[in-house]
Motif scaffolding. Structure first.
Motif, mmCIF file in Angstrom:
data_model
loop_
_atom_site.group_PDB
_atom_site.id
_atom_site.type_symbol
_atom_site.label_atom_id
_atom_site.label_comp_id
_atom_site.label_asym_id
_atom_site.label_seq_id
_atom_site.Cartn_x
_atom_site.Cartn_y
_atom_site.Cartn_z
ATOM 1 N N SER A 192 -5.453 3.233 -3.608
ATOM 2 C CA SER A 192 -5.681 2.811 -4.985
ATOM 3 C C SER A 192 -5.558 3.984 -5.948
ATOM 4 C CB SER A 192 -7.069 2.178 -5.101
ATOM 5 O OG SER A 192 -7.359 1.846 -6.427
ATOM 6 N N ARG A 193 -6.104 5.135 -5.562
ATOM 7 C CA ARG A 193 -6.041 6.313 -6.437
ATOM 8 C C ARG A 193 -4.622 6.877 -6.515
ATOM 9 N NH1 ARG A 193 -10.237 10.529 -4.367
ATOM 10 N NH2 ARG A 193 -9.640 11.556 -6.321
ATOM 11 N N ALA A 194 -3.821 6.621 -5.492
ATOM 12 C CA ALA A 194 -2.460 7.165 -5.459
ATOM 13 C C ALA A 194 -1.446 6.227 -6.101
ATOM 14 C CB ALA A 194 -2.035 7.439 -4.011
ATOM 15 N N ASP A 195 -1.914 5.131 -6.704
ATOM 16 C CA ASP A 195 -1.001 4.178 -7.334
ATOM 17 C C ASP A 195 -0.121 4.912 -8.351
ATOM 18 O OD1 ASP A 195 0.177 2.168 -8.939
ATOM 19 O OD2 ASP A 195 -1.339 0.764 -8.237
ATOM 20 N N ALA A 196 1.197 4.753 -8.199
ATOM 21 C CA ALA A 196 2.147 5.484 -9.051
ATOM 22 C C ALA A 196 1.954 5.169 -10.527
ATOM 23 C CB ALA A 196 3.589 5.146 -8.627
ATOM 24 N N ARG A 197 1.616 3.902 -10.835
ATOM 25 C CA ARG A 197 1.434 3.549 -12.243
ATOM 26 C C ARG A 197 0.250 4.285 -12.843
ATOM 27 N NH1 ARG A 197 2.350 -1.369 -9.838
ATOM 28 N NH2 ARG A 197 0.134 -1.802 -9.794
ATOM 29 N N ALA A 198 -0.829 4.432 -12.050
ATOM 30 C CA ALA A 198 -2.038 5.058 -12.583
ATOM 31 C C ALA A 198 -1.887 6.563 -12.733
ATOM 32 C CB ALA A 198 -3.216 4.742 -11.659
ATOM 33 N N MET A 199 -0.925 7.177 -12.031
ATOM 34 C CA MET A 199 -0.810 8.637 -12.035
ATOM 35 C C MET A 199 0.236 9.164 -13.003
ATOM 36 S SD MET A 199 -3.122 9.708 -10.075
ATOM 37 C CE MET A 199 -2.600 11.405 -10.188
ATOM 38 N N GLN A 200 1.020 8.249 -13.617
ATOM 39 C CA GLN A 200 2.093 8.725 -14.484
ATOM 40 C C GLN A 200 1.571 9.537 -15.665
ATOM 41 O OE1 GLN A 200 5.263 8.609 -13.835
ATOM 42 N NE2 GLN A 200 4.983 7.395 -11.969
ATOM 43 N N SER A 201 0.392 9.161 -16.158
ATOM 44 C CA SER A 201 -0.149 9.849 -17.340
ATOM 45 C C SER A 201 -0.979 11.080 -16.981
ATOM 46 C CB SER A 201 -1.016 8.863 -18.145
ATOM 47 O OG SER A 201 -2.086 8.383 -17.349
ATOM 48 N N GLN A 202 -1.210 11.343 -15.702
ATOM 49 C CA GLN A 202 -2.026 12.480 -15.291
ATOM 50 C C GLN A 202 -1.187 13.762 -15.308
ATOM 51 O OE1 GLN A 202 -5.313 12.248 -14.726
ATOM 52 N NE2 GLN A 202 -5.145 10.057 -15.221
ATOM 53 N N PRO A 203 -1.735 14.855 -15.846
ATOM 54 C CA PRO A 203 -0.957 16.109 -15.904
ATOM 55 C C PRO A 203 -0.769 16.706 -14.511
ATOM 56 C CG PRO A 203 -3.209 16.487 -16.631
ATOM 57 C CD PRO A 203 -3.080 15.007 -16.445
ATOM 58 N N GLN A 204 0.370 17.367 -14.311
ATOM 59 C CA GLN A 204 0.643 18.041 -13.042
ATOM 60 C C GLN A 204 0.328 19.533 -13.168
ATOM 61 O OE1 GLN A 204 4.725 17.155 -12.033
ATOM 62 N NE2 GLN A 204 4.221 15.108 -11.276
ATOM 63 N N GLN A 205 0.148 20.165 -12.025
ATOM 64 C CA GLN A 205 -0.099 21.597 -12.023
ATOM 65 C C GLN A 205 0.696 22.225 -10.867
ATOM 66 O OE1 GLN A 205 -2.647 19.372 -11.616
ATOM 67 N NE2 GLN A 205 -3.137 19.539 -9.446
ATOM 68 N N ARG A 206 0.728 23.564 -10.866
ATOM 69 C CA ARG A 206 1.438 24.250 -9.787
ATOM 70 C C ARG A 206 0.652 24.125 -8.486
ATOM 71 N NH1 ARG A 206 5.787 27.124 -10.636
ATOM 72 N NH2 ARG A 206 6.437 27.629 -12.759
ATOM 73 N N GLU A 210 3.518 6.142 -1.264
ATOM 74 C CA GLU A 210 3.042 5.945 -2.637
ATOM 75 C C GLU A 210 2.906 7.290 -3.353
ATOM 76 O OE1 GLU A 210 2.220 3.382 -5.678
ATOM 77 O OE2 GLU A 210 2.551 2.737 -3.612
ATOM 78 N N ILE A 211 2.393 8.274 -2.652
ATOM 79 C CA ILE A 211 2.251 9.614 -3.240
ATOM 80 C C ILE A 211 3.629 10.226 -3.491
ATOM 81 C CG2 ILE A 211 1.402 11.954 -2.806
ATOM 82 C CD1 ILE A 211 -0.897 10.662 -1.208
ATOM 83 N N ALA A 212 4.584 9.968 -2.584
ATOM 84 C CA ALA A 212 5.954 10.465 -2.784
ATOM 85 C C ALA A 212 6.553 9.877 -4.052
ATOM 86 C CB ALA A 212 6.816 10.120 -1.568
ATOM 87 N N ARG A 213 6.288 8.597 -4.326
ATOM 88 C CA ARG A 213 6.804 7.973 -5.554
ATOM 89 C C ARG A 213 6.207 8.630 -6.784
ATOM 90 N NH1 ARG A 213 5.834 2.713 -2.975
ATOM 91 N NH2 ARG A 213 7.796 1.906 -2.135
ATOM 92 N N VAL A 214 4.907 8.979 -6.723
ATOM 93 C CA VAL A 214 4.281 9.660 -7.857
ATOM 94 C C VAL A 214 5.037 10.949 -8.166
ATOM 95 C CG1 VAL A 214 2.176 10.814 -8.650
ATOM 96 C CG2 VAL A 214 2.020 8.655 -7.404
ATOM 97 N N HIS A 215 5.572 11.605 -7.143
ATOM 98 C CA HIS A 215 6.297 12.864 -7.318
ATOM 99 C C HIS A 215 7.807 12.633 -7.378
ATOM 100 C CE1 HIS A 215 2.346 14.202 -5.872
ATOM 101 N NE2 HIS A 215 2.592 15.312 -6.548
ATOM 102 N N HIS A 216 8.200 11.391 -7.737
ATOM 103 C CA HIS A 216 9.604 11.039 -7.968
ATOM 104 C C HIS A 216 10.475 11.293 -6.738
ATOM 105 C CE1 HIS A 216 8.363 10.815 -12.136
ATOM 106 N NE2 HIS A 216 7.941 12.054 -12.081
ATOM 107 N N GLY A 217 9.950 10.947 -5.592
ATOM 108 C CA GLY A 217 10.705 11.105 -4.359
ATOM 109 C C GLY A 217 10.391 9.983 -3.380
ATOM 110 N N HIS A 218 10.967 10.101 -2.191
ATOM 111 C CA HIS A 218 10.724 9.138 -1.112
ATOM 112 C C HIS A 218 10.661 9.897 0.203
ATOM 113 C CE1 HIS A 218 11.232 5.413 -3.420
ATOM 114 N NE2 HIS A 218 12.207 6.038 -4.061
ATOM 115 N N LEU A 219 9.889 9.363 1.138
ATOM 116 C CA LEU A 219 9.815 9.970 2.465
ATOM 117 C C LEU A 219 11.136 9.734 3.198
ATOM 118 C CD1 LEU A 219 6.233 8.983 3.682
ATOM 119 C CD2 LEU A 219 6.969 11.105 2.579
ATOM 120 N N GLN A 220 11.623 10.793 3.855
ATOM 121 C CA GLN A 220 12.831 10.693 4.671
ATOM 122 C C GLN A 220 12.417 10.716 6.136
ATOM 123 O OE1 GLN A 220 15.347 13.937 3.453
ATOM 124 N NE2 GLN A 220 15.691 13.095 1.402
ATOM 125 N N LEU A 221 12.765 9.652 6.859
ATOM 126 C CA LEU A 221 12.377 9.507 8.262
ATOM 127 C C LEU A 221 13.593 9.689 9.152
ATOM 128 C CD1 LEU A 221 10.175 6.280 7.883
ATOM 129 C CD2 LEU A 221 9.466 8.657 7.627
#
Length: 443
Positions: free
Chosen positions: A285-299, A415-426
């Protein structure tokens, strides 16, 4: 839709022109027929067995008006006695006028022949008019109807295409903007940037997006609240069960009852799974991509993240005699540290849990070219190629998989990969054994 009516109008125009030409031709025939008796009356005698003519004034006027007019007086055998030789020919079989069109010197002539009684005797009078409206109509169709309408059609097609493309450009831009959206992107469309004609459609789409977004947000909050409320009682229950499991493994002391070891261990395992499920639901639930778009990123220091994950899972790996290794190069990326930590924890936990005892799990990070990445590889049983797309689905577990699990670990990682604009590669691990999961990250 526009060219078809233009073609119809062109056909109607040609038809009206044809009707007009037919009316003019009828009038021409009537005028020629009216002039035939006047031409016969112009024969006033004979000279050397040839008729002597003195043209009546209307005949003179007709010949002056029409440069392409001609006449002839023939005997009953069709021989020209006076006038244009080319008008000779077979005479009419009776006293009725005979009309026909004839080509001569590149001109279509309308000719009338009729037997007439004159002072010279019975003769055949022939009168021709080269200004045949039928011929003019054919030229008019070509030069005044067909060619202008073809030019009009070509111009209309070009103009309509240009106008429609220009008018629909904002609508096509709106279409492309909607098509480029992720299925999870339910943010409102800017109505002011849309053409006025489609703003009602944009407003309706925004209302629909709002309703769907509100429903999804409600479900997300429910899952988060339920998982959060379950954590405390489950933690207490797990603590009690862990104490019972320890007591069950110790020899009973005086005055205490021996606990059924197998049942306590089953209860402990069920409690662990339930507690893990609640934690994973909360993480999902916390990793939902929609909910994280507005959260600032850091290094984020990926090497430090990998080292922490190695420490966190070292005991579990050692308990199963698994070689948990680290191959990490220093690399910094922009992202959400706690989400990447959760992703890596899920990947390593899955690898340790499903790799056979005595196997190996390697945590990697670094760059391939200019692309930063996180990677976890094991030499376990692996996953069949046809199953790989499905193991990223929520609550999906490969058939026949041994060990405890809820089918949420890889779903959370994706879901976390989507937040970071990516996808898991298997893909399969080294030598075709095990599973290698890679997350490319933005540089």
């Amino acid at each position: 839709m526009l060219i078809a009516p233009l073609i119809l109008l062109a056909v109607l125009n040609a038809w009206f022109d044809y009707q007009s030409a037919g009316n003019v031709a009828t009038q021409q025939d009537q005028r020629l027929l009216a002039l035939v008796p006047l031409l016969a009356d112009s024969v006033i005698g004979d000279v050397d067995d040839r008729p002597l003519l003195m043209l009546a004034p209307p005949m003179e006027d007709f010949l002056k008006e029409r440069r392409s007019a001609s006449y002839a007086v023939l005997d009953l055998d069709g021989k020209v006695l006076q006038g244009a030789d080319w008008l000779g020919g077979l005479p009419p079989s009776d006293n009725e006028p005979e009309f026909h069109s004839e080509e001569h010197s590149g001109t279509t002539w309308r000719i009338v022949r009729q037997r007439q009684r004159t002072v010279f005797g019975d003769v055949v009078v022939a009168l021709g008019d080269g200004s045949d409206p039928r011929q003019q109509w054919a030229r008019a169709v070509l030069y005044k109807v067909l060619l202008p309408n073809l030019v009009l059609l070509a111009g209309a097609a070009f103009a309509v295409r240009w106008a429609v493309e220009r008018a629909l450009a904002p609508l096509l831009a709106l279409k492309e903007a909607v098509e480029r959206r992720s299925p999870r992107d339910l943010s409102a469309i800017d109505a002011q940037a849309s053409p006025e004609e489609v703003r009602p459609l944009v407003d309706s789409l925004n209302r629909l997006f709002g309703l769907v977004n509100a429903q999804a947000e409600s479900q997300r909050r429910f899952v988060a609240d339920a998982a959060h409320q379950l954590r405390t009682p489950l933690a207490g229950l797990q603590a009690q069960v862990e104490a019972w499991a320890q007591a069950a493994g110790a020899p009973p002391s005086a005055g205490t009852l021996a606990l059924p070891t197998e049942q306590v261990y089953k209860l402990r395992n069920a409690t662990r799974r339930t507690s893990q499920l609640a934690n994973q639901l909360l993480a999902l639930s916390r990793a939902d991509a929609r909910a994280m778009q507005s959260q600032p990123q850091q290094r984020v220091d990926l090497k430090a993240l990998c080292e922490d994950s190695l420490q966190a899972h070292l005991d579990a790996a050692s308990a199963r005699h698994i070689d948990l290794g680290l191959d990490a190069d220093p690399v910094l990326v922009m992202g959400h540290e706690w989400l990447l930590r959760e992703l890596l924890s899920n990947l390593v936990d899955n690898a340790v849990k499903y790799t056979h005892e005595g196997g190996a799990v390697t945590i990697r990070c670094g760059r391939r070219g200019a692309q930063p990445y996180l990677e976890v590889e094991d030499d376990g049983p692996g996953v069949a190629a046809q199953e790989m797309p499905r193991i990223l689905e929520r609550f999906y577990r490969v058939q026949g998989t041994q060990g405890e699990g809820t089918g949420l670990g890889l779903a959370i990682a994706e879901e976390i990969a989507r937040v970071h604009h990516g996808h898991l590669q298997l893909q399969a691990g080294a030598g075709g054994r095990g599973l290698k999961v890679t997350l490319p990250l933005p540089g």
